[in-house]
Structures are given as C-alpha cells and as structure tokens.
Write a protein that holds these residues in place. Structure first.
Motif, PDB file in Angstrom:
ATOM      1  N   ASP A  58      33.143  36.322  44.093  1.00  0.00           N
ATOM      2  CA  ASP A  58      32.116  37.495  44.060  1.00  0.00           C
ATOM      3  C   ASP A  58      31.647  37.966  45.583  1.00  0.00           C
ATOM      4  O   ASP A  58      31.134  39.167  45.738  1.00  0.00           O
ATOM      5  N   ALA A  59      32.387  37.583  46.754  1.00  0.00           N
ATOM      6  CA  ALA A  59      31.788  37.944  47.935  1.00  0.00           C
ATOM      7  C   ALA A  59      32.691  39.393  48.325  1.00  0.00           C
ATOM      8  O   ALA A  59      33.664  39.526  47.977  1.00  0.00           O
ATOM      9  N   PRO A 118      41.381  28.422  45.186  1.00  0.00           N
ATOM     10  CA  PRO A 118      40.263  28.929  45.688  1.00  0.00           C
ATOM     11  C   PRO A 118      40.652  30.303  46.208  1.00  0.00           C
ATOM     12  O   PRO A 118      41.667  30.572  46.774  1.00  0.00           O
ATOM     13  N   ARG A 119      39.688  31.250  46.346  1.00  0.00           N
ATOM     14  CA  ARG A 119      39.986  32.669  46.771  1.00  0.00           C
ATOM     15  C   ARG A 119      39.864  32.624  48.136  1.00  0.00           C
ATOM     16  O   ARG A 119      38.883  32.030  48.912  1.00  0.00           O
ATOM     17  N   LYS A 120      40.838  33.337  49.026  1.00  0.00           N
ATOM     18  CA  LYS A 120      40.740  33.216  50.530  1.00  0.00           C
ATOM     19  C   LYS A 120      40.625  34.726  50.981  1.00  0.00           C
ATOM     20  O   LYS A 120      41.237  35.654  50.501  1.00  0.00           O
ATOM     21  N   LYS A 140      42.390  39.068  44.735  1.00  0.00           N
ATOM     22  CA  LYS A 140      42.616  37.506  45.049  1.00  0.00           C
ATOM     23  C   LYS A 140      43.735  37.172  45.780  1.00  0.00           C
ATOM     24  O   LYS A 140      44.929  37.191  45.033  1.00  0.00           O
ATOM     25  N   THR A 141      43.617  36.990  46.801  1.00  0.00           N
ATOM     26  CA  THR A 141      44.755  36.642  47.806  1.00  0.00           C
ATOM     27  C   THR A 141      44.987  34.889  47.867  1.00  0.00           C
ATOM     28  O   THR A 141      43.996  34.335  47.918  1.00  0.00           O
ATOM     29  N   ALA A 142      46.156  34.563  48.142  1.00  0.00           N
ATOM     30  CA  ALA A 142      46.397  33.320  48.204  1.00  0.00           C
ATOM     31  C   ALA A 142      46.766  32.728  49.612  1.00  0.00           C
ATOM     32  O   ALA A 142      47.162  33.517  50.366  1.00  0.00           O
ATOM     33  N   THR A 153      33.649  37.702  58.726  1.00  0.00           N
ATOM     34  CA  THR A 153      32.784  39.002  58.613  1.00  0.00           C
ATOM     35  C   THR A 153      33.524  40.332  58.177  1.00  0.00           C
ATOM     36  O   THR A 153      32.951  41.294  58.277  1.00  0.00           O
ATOM     37  N   SER A 154      34.906  40.058  57.835  1.00  0.00           N
ATOM     38  CA  SER A 154      35.380  41.321  57.438  1.00  0.00           C
ATOM     39  C   SER A 154      35.318  41.743  55.790  1.00  0.00           C
ATOM     40  O   SER A 154      34.789  40.827  55.324  1.00  0.00           O
ATOM     41  N   VAL A 155      35.374  42.809  55.804  1.00  0.00           N
ATOM     42  CA  VAL A 155      35.015  43.447  54.597  1.00  0.00           C
ATOM     43  C   VAL A 155      36.115  43.263  53.689  1.00  0.00           C
ATOM     44  O   VAL A 155      37.308  43.258  53.806  1.00  0.00           O
ATOM     45  N   ILE A 156      36.009  42.447  52.494  1.00  0.00           N
ATOM     46  CA  ILE A 156      37.190  42.221  51.650  1.00  0.00           C
ATOM     47  C   ILE A 156      36.774  42.808  50.125  1.00  0.00           C
ATOM     48  O   ILE A 156      35.588  43.040  49.760  1.00  0.00           O
TER      49      ILE A 156
END
Length: 152
Positions: free
Chosen positions: A134-135, A121-123, A150-152, A142-145
């Motif tokens: 898609d967030a 899963p995306r973290k 796609k970070t693991a 609440t950080s902007v990503i």
C-alpha cells in the motif's frame, strides 16, 4: 440441568477429545513398557559392565546416617536423594523422546506439508527494492509510486 448435560455430552463425544483420551491411554501403556525396558533390560547390562551396580539403588543420605541400600534407608526413615531413580527416569525420557521423534519423522514423510504459493513482493519500479503493497512512496529512493501497480 438438561442443557448442561447436553453440552457435556457434545464436548465429550467430539472427535478431538476421544482422540486425546486414546492417546493418553496408549501413552501411559507405552510409558510402562519403556520403564520396564529401562529397568529390566537396559540398566542391568550397563550395571554389570560398570561392576555389578544397580543404578536404582544410588542415593545420598541427607542426614549423614549410613544405609547399605535405598530400601534400607527408606525403612529406617533416613532422608535421601535417590539420584539412581532419577538416572533411570532420565534414560526412560530419552527413549520415549527418541521413539516419538521416529514416529513424527515417519508421519511427516508419509504426509508431507503442502507449501502455499508465495507471492512475489512488490518492488519499486525505479530502484527495484521491496516496498509495502500500500506504499505510495518508496522508502529507499523516495520516488512516488502508484499504489495499485505491482511490478516485478
């Protein structure tokens, strides 16, 4: 009419329908074998151990009239609840269910399921909590990503 017959022929000769028909016929034959096994082989010794009783002859008269056997009650037209036949049917069901369980268990052992690879899963890169693919903002910190990162 020709189209209807052609459609019916196509339906009836499909592999699944024929497989189902064969399964129903074999199931009916297996049911007769199990019924005989229960009524002719399993229940007589159980009845003997319990004092020589025949389970298929157990009944409750609904109008209070007395009869010595289920056949006598039926011949006299006495309404009855034939719970002995129900007991036999219940034992037959348990035997069939157990046999199907054994067959399915062996089939599953012979043909194990292929597990599909599960994607990690995306973290969130900041709090390391799971986020939707898609967030654009982490619901946890609440950080902007970035949506494509796609970070693991």
């Amino acid at each position: 009419m020709k189209e209807f017959l052609k459609g019916f022929k196509d339906f009836a000769l499909r592999g699944n329908v024929i497989d189902l028909a064969v399964g129903v016929v074999i199931g009916a034959a297996f049911g007769k074998i199990v019924a005989s096994l229960v009524s002719d082989i399993i229940m007589p010794p159980i009845g003997m151990v319990l004092g020589g009783i025949d389970f298929s002859d157990f009944f409750i008269s609904l109008n209070g009239e007395h009869a010595n056997s289920l056949a006598e009650a039926k011949a006299a037209g006495i309404p009855v609840i034939a719970y002995g036949n129900f007991l036999n049917s219940l034992i037959q069901f348990l035997i069939v269910a157990f046999a199907i369980y054994l067959v399915i268990k062996q089939v599953n052992r012979l043909f194990p399921k292929k597990e599909e690879p599960v994607e990690d899963p995306r973290k969130c890169p900041f709090c390391k909590q799971e986020v939707a693919d898609d967030a654009t903002r982490c619901p946890h910190c609440t950080s902007v990503i970035e949506p494509e990162s796609k970070t693991a």
